[in-house]
Design an enzyme around this catalytic site. Sequence first.
Site: not given
Length: 164
Positions: A22, A28, A135
């Site tokens: 990420c 994440r 996100d």
Amino acid sequence: MKLESTFAHLREQERVKIVFVCLGNICRSPLAEGIANTLYKPHANAPKLEFSSAGTSGFHNGDPIDSRSIAIARENGIDIAHYTSKQVSLYAHSDVDLLVAMDRSNYATLKAMGFESDKIALLGDFGLDGAEVPDPYYGGTDGFAKVFAMLQSGISNLLASLSH
Ligand code: 4NP
């Protein structure tokens, strides 16, 4: 699917190294690593899978994981409290078999860094209709719950595609 031949090849290997990627490696992808380690059950006739995670940016290098990711993992019986953020690099990840990007921006950055396209996948391509894992950094805890659910589903499909 353009990664079909990559997967056919990976299923024949003894070990497969997978890196979830990420932007910051604090929300994440560490969660993805924790979920993968929990869902993965080794099979005698399938490759041994090894998971890690990294961020395309070095914004949070060495930082602990976001407390909201730790919390949603803990609610689901997964402990990721000990992870620290690290940046992906072509040099450090030269022996990786598969990079799994959370969103299209992560994917494009990995390509621009020089990783071969047949080693890069988008998590959303595993049964999630190509959706990006959003996100959650600037949002609330519900964003983390949504990310968790997407990761759980996509990763279980990813594991299935490597096990037969
Ligand atoms: P992640 O979330 O990519 O899921 O770890 C982010 C964490 C931090 C930032 C961006 C995204 N940041 O800009 O600091």
